[in-house]
Scaffold this active site. Structure first.
Site, mmCIF file in Angstrom:
data_model
loop_
_atom_site.group_PDB
_atom_site.id
_atom_site.type_symbol
_atom_site.label_atom_id
_atom_site.label_comp_id
_atom_site.label_asym_id
_atom_site.label_seq_id
_atom_site.Cartn_x
_atom_site.Cartn_y
_atom_site.Cartn_z
ATOM 1 C CB THR A 44 -0.907 0.050 1.244
ATOM 2 O OG1 THR A 44 -0.090 0.263 2.411
ATOM 3 C CG2 THR A 44 -1.708 -1.231 1.419
ATOM 4 C CB ILE A 108 1.038 -0.045 6.641
ATOM 5 C CG1 ILE A 108 0.314 1.288 6.880
ATOM 6 C CG2 ILE A 108 1.814 -0.498 7.874
ATOM 7 C CD1 ILE A 108 -0.788 1.200 7.930
ATOM 8 C CB ILE A 139 7.048 -0.568 8.987
ATOM 9 C CG1 ILE A 139 6.335 -1.331 10.119
ATOM 10 C CG2 ILE A 139 6.818 0.933 9.104
ATOM 11 C CD1 ILE A 139 4.817 -1.252 10.104
ATOM 12 C CE LYS A 140 5.669 0.846 0.276
ATOM 13 N NZ LYS A 140 4.701 0.985 -0.841
ATOM 14 C CB ILE A 141 11.246 3.246 6.054
ATOM 15 C CG1 ILE A 141 10.525 2.861 7.362
ATOM 16 C CG2 ILE A 141 12.157 4.442 6.269
ATOM 17 C CD1 ILE A 141 11.471 2.435 8.477
#
Length: 371
Positions: A44, A108, A139-141
């Site tokens: 996402t 996310i 977790i998208k960084i």
């Protein structure tokens, strides 16, 4: 006869859907895609959630509840998006279990407003991880300069990370180093390395869009290089992946139970209608990779993609030649990839602000309705 998506999965490529909405979850569509299209994960981003919430009907009840509690936009976005990701993670849990945690992943993203703030990125990554509370979340960084130390710090806490917005080989090398450093710190802190997973999301089509625009401006023989930069860049990224994870440093971590940080091909929707609509799927097949596809690309792949096995590892020489020819034609790939990173952050910030505005208006409308 197996389908092209079955063939792609058999070739070692994990197919992830680049989309999520509550309607997909509640209608059974997501479950159906796992069965019929070999989808083994979901990614996402702020644009995806902005689109989902603007279409809104599936979120009306939750928005009304949040409005009644006096929630502001950022609080509402946090609750709505983490609820969607948690539910999707539960749908993918059997895939996660069956693959030993490799697939069945749902990503996310931290707020793009934090892309240049290391400490705030780390704080929100921890909050998202704890709120979703599922082992198969990622977790998208973003791989900005400020994002690199955040990636290390989050991995060091035992949190699985999807590193996004990678465009250049130079930045990718820094991403790998950030991951390995995070694993070393996690190991020192006593975390189980086997439970930490990561993917590195290398963007493909946007490279072609920018480079092709410049090749058109140059004209002449340079135009023969159009639509070659994106695939070449990704293939050289895979070459770098193989090299960096064969080092003594990386192998020591792998021997201690660590996972490889898999390359993920993102931005795989073909922008140029003159090109095959499965170009960034069929030309980027190699075992141990992920291809995250918008639904249109997924359906095109299922319908008519010709999967011919590994199309990356035997083509490093050709990819280097493309880079040499681009440089000779006057294309500065360092400038191109920095521009794309800056634009990528700006686009996600714009989508995030659009999402905030959409949710603010929905909350206001719900409050007026209940008044």
């Amino acid at each position: 006869m197996s389908t092209p998506t079955e063939q792609l999965a058999a070739a070692g490529v994990s197919i992830w859907l680049d989309d999520l909405s509550r309607e997909r979850i509640t209608s059974g569509n997501l479950t159906e895609l796992i069965t019929s299209r070999n989808v083994s994960g979901v990614t996402t981003n702020p644009t995806i959630f902005a689109t989902a919430l603007s279409q809104g009907a599936a979120y009306e009840e939750q928005v009304a509840s949040l409005a009644a509690r006096g929630a502001v936009a950022d609080q509402a976005i946090f609750e709505i998006t983490t609820d969607d990701v948690r539910e999707a993670a539960d749908i993918f849990r059997p895939v996660y279990d069956a693959t030993g945690g490799v697939d069945g992943r749902v990503s996310i993203e931290v707020s793009p407003d934090l892309a240049h703030d290391t400490a705030a990125t780390v704080d929100q990554a921890v909050q998202l991880w704890e709120r979703v509370n599922r082992p198969n979340a990622l977790i998208k960084i973003p791989a900005t300069k400020a994002g690199l130390p955040a990636i290390t710090a989050v991995i060091a806490q035992g949190i699985s990370v999807n590193v996004t917005l990678i465009f250049s080989l130079e930045r990718y090398a820094e991403v790998i180093d950030a991951y390995l450093t995070g694993l070393e710190q996690a190991q020192a802190a006593g975390h189980d390395l086997a439970g930490i997973h990561s993917v590195a999301s290398f963007f493909v089509s946007r490279v072609d869009t920018e480079v092709d625009k410049r090749l058109t401006a140059i004209g002449g023989d340079a135009e023969q290089l159009k639509s070659k930069a994106g695939v070449a860049n990704a293939r050289l990224a895979f070459e770098l992946f193989q090299k960096e994870f064969a080092t003594g440093r990386a192998q020591a971590l792998v021997n201690a139970g660590a996972n490889l940080q898999r390359p993920l091909w993102a931005s795989t929707g073909v922008k140029d209608p003159a090109l095959p609509d499965t170009l960034y799927v069929t030309e980027l097949v190699a075992p141990g990779t992920v291809n995250t596809m918008p639904e249109k690309t997924l359906e095109a792949t299922f319908d008519h993609a010709e999967i011919t096995g590994d199309t990356i590892t035997g083509n490093y020489g050709d990819a280097h030649e493309v880079f040499d020819r681009l440089a000779a034609a006057g294309i500065d790939l360092v400038e191109v990839t920095q521009l794309l990173e800056d634009e990528g952050v700006e686009k996600f910030i714009a989508s995030w602000h659009e999402l905030q505005q959409t949710v603010t208006e929905a909350l206001r409308s719900a409050q007026e309705t209940s008044a």
